[in-house]
Design a protein around this motif. Structure first.
Motif, PDB file in Angstrom:
ATOM      1  N   ILE A   1       0.836  -1.193   0.000  1.00 15.97           N
ATOM      2  CA  ILE A   1       0.000   0.000   0.000  1.00 15.97           C
ATOM      3  C   ILE A   1       0.875   1.249   0.000  1.00 15.97           C
ATOM      4  O   ILE A   1       2.093   1.171   0.190  1.00 15.97           O
ATOM      5  CB  ILE A   1      -0.945   0.037   1.218  1.00 15.97           C
ATOM      6  N   GLY A   2       0.241   2.410  -0.195  1.00 11.13           N
ATOM      7  CA  GLY A   2       0.916   3.694  -0.079  1.00 11.13           C
ATOM      8  C   GLY A   2       0.584   4.352   1.242  1.00 11.13           C
ATOM      9  O   GLY A   2       0.068   3.706   2.165  1.00 11.13           O
ATOM     10  N   ASN A   3       0.852   5.644   1.345  1.00 13.93           N
ATOM     11  CA  ASN A   3       0.545   6.398   2.565  1.00 13.93           C
ATOM     12  C   ASN A   3      -0.943   6.290   2.897  1.00 13.93           C
ATOM     13  O   ASN A   3      -1.799   6.553   2.047  1.00 13.93           O
ATOM     14  CB  ASN A   3       0.905   7.867   2.389  1.00 13.93           C
TER      15      ASN A   3
ATOM     16  N   VAL B   1       2.793  -4.078   3.737  1.00 14.30           N
ATOM     17  CA  VAL B   1       4.038  -3.423   3.352  1.00 14.30           C
ATOM     18  C   VAL B   1       3.677  -2.043   2.820  1.00 14.30           C
ATOM     19  O   VAL B   1       3.027  -1.924   1.783  1.00 14.30           O
ATOM     20  CB  VAL B   1       4.805  -4.232   2.284  1.00 14.30           C
ATOM     21  N   LYS B   2       4.096  -1.021   3.548  1.00 12.71           N
ATOM     22  CA  LYS B   2       3.772   0.340   3.131  1.00 12.71           C
ATOM     23  C   LYS B   2       4.956   0.953   2.390  1.00 12.71           C
ATOM     24  O   LYS B   2       6.078   0.967   2.897  1.00 12.71           O
ATOM     25  CB  LYS B   2       3.411   1.214   4.334  1.00 12.71           C
TER      26      LYS B   2
ATOM     27  N   ARG C   1      10.845   0.505  -5.744  1.00 14.46           N
ATOM     28  CA  ARG C   1      10.495  -0.621  -4.875  1.00 14.46           C
ATOM     29  C   ARG C   1       9.272  -1.360  -5.397  1.00 14.46           C
ATOM     30  O   ARG C   1       9.241  -2.589  -5.403  1.00 14.46           O
ATOM     31  CB  ARG C   1      10.241  -0.127  -3.446  1.00 14.46           C
ATOM     32  N   LEU C   2       8.274  -0.609  -5.847  1.00 14.72           N
ATOM     33  CA  LEU C   2       7.048  -1.237  -6.322  1.00 14.72           C
ATOM     34  C   LEU C   2       7.282  -1.996  -7.621  1.00 14.72           C
ATOM     35  O   LEU C   2       6.666  -3.046  -7.862  1.00 14.72           O
ATOM     36  CB  LEU C   2       5.965  -0.176  -6.512  1.00 14.72           C
TER      37      LEU C   2
ATOM     38  N   VAL D   1      -1.129  -3.681  -4.293  1.00 17.32           N
ATOM     39  CA  VAL D   1      -0.749  -4.956  -4.898  1.00 17.32           C
ATOM     40  C   VAL D   1      -0.890  -6.020  -3.824  1.00 17.32           C
ATOM     41  O   VAL D   1      -0.436  -5.828  -2.688  1.00 17.32           O
ATOM     42  CB  VAL D   1       0.702  -4.932  -5.419  1.00 17.32           C
ATOM     43  N   LEU D   2      -1.505  -7.128  -4.177  1.00 18.10           N
ATOM     44  CA  LEU D   2      -1.642  -8.260  -3.270  1.00 18.10           C
ATOM     45  C   LEU D   2      -0.803  -9.406  -3.798  1.00 18.10           C
ATOM     46  O   LEU D   2      -0.879  -9.741  -4.983  1.00 18.10           O
ATOM     47  CB  LEU D   2      -3.103  -8.704  -3.177  1.00 18.10           C
ATOM     48  N   THR D   3       0.018 -10.005  -2.934  1.00 17.08           N
ATOM     49  CA  THR D   3       0.741 -11.208  -3.320  1.00 17.08           C
ATOM     50  C   THR D   3       0.273 -12.365  -2.439  1.00 17.08           C
ATOM     51  O   THR D   3      -0.009 -12.197  -1.256  1.00 17.08           O
ATOM     52  CB  THR D   3       2.265 -11.044  -3.181  1.00 17.08           C
TER      53      THR D   3
END
Length: 228
Positions: free
Chosen positions: A6-8, A32-33, A48-49, A60-62
């Motif tokens: 995720i982001g902020n 994971v932010k 990183r993304l 994004v889901l892993t």
């Protein structure tokens, strides 16, 4: 183990949707932010993304080696992986309607998105009043949302859009944040729905985390400075 990138939390409306969905449904996941330093190709965020998803956007889901991106795709994957949770409404007509309103959110309401960026920690009623006065398209989109929510709440009896919590409520949670931040005018029954959404444990947890970030990003807030 499921991992959600995720982001902020204060700013990332797209990230909020699957995070709230999973948290509220009790689905275990690792968060994971990736901080929004900027969105240029050479930013740390993009670098990183890019190692996780070719789309280069959150969320994004892993799931092991599987990578799923885009909020709607993530929601559908989770609904298939956890059918016992009934993330979509159980009845076929309601399920089809829920998918329709989520798709409408996914692709529409551009004025609300562009004019009223999500900013959970801020209170911007003055900015909201000016935007409301000057932008007919914003007024029209909010009217459409109010009409939709009133119809669904009336049809299914509340407290959420389809009775119990569903993907639809998670998808519109960032809209709830925007309406509150900018104090956009809505009827009393919709104000009550906004409050119920904010009181959901999953939403309340996201709001708490967003308020704790204290990470002012000027490029996300062109309408004010860090000292405001």
């Amino acid at each position: 183990m499921l991992t959600l990138y995720i982001g902020n939390k204060n700013y990332s409306s797209w990230s909020m949707r699957p995070w709230v969905l999973m948290k509220q449904a009790g689905i275990a996941f690792e968060e994971v932010k990736l901080r929004f330093d900027s969105f240029s190709g050479d930013s740390q965020f993009k670098q990183r993304l890019g190692k996780v998803s070719p789309a280069g956007k959150v969320p994004v889901l892993t799931d092991g080696e599987l990578v799923v991106w885009d909020t709607l795709a993530i929601a559908e994957y989770l609904a298939e992986k956890f059918p016992e949770l009934h993330l979509w409404p159980r009845e076929t007509p309601a399920r089809a309607r829920a998918r329709s309103v989520c798709a409408e959110m996914h692709s529409g309401f551009s004025a609300l998105r562009n004019l009223c960026g999500m900013n959970i920690e801020a209170s911007l009623p003055e900015a909201g009043a000016i935007l409301w006065r000057d932008h007919a398209e914003l007024r029209g989109e909010v009217a459409r949302i109010v009409e939709m929510w009133q119809e669904l709440l009336g049809m299914h009896g509340g407290p959420m859009l389809f009775g119990g919590f569903s993907v639809a409520d998670a998808f519109y949670a960032p809209v709830v944040m925007r309406l509150r931040t900018y104090a956009l005018p809505v009827p009393a029954d919709i104000t009550a729905y906004l409050q119920r959404v904010c009181e959901l444990p999953g939403v309340a947890a996201w709001i708490s985390d967003a308020l704790a970030e204290k990470d002012f990003l000027p490029f996300e807030e062109p309408y004010r400075t860090a000292s405001d």
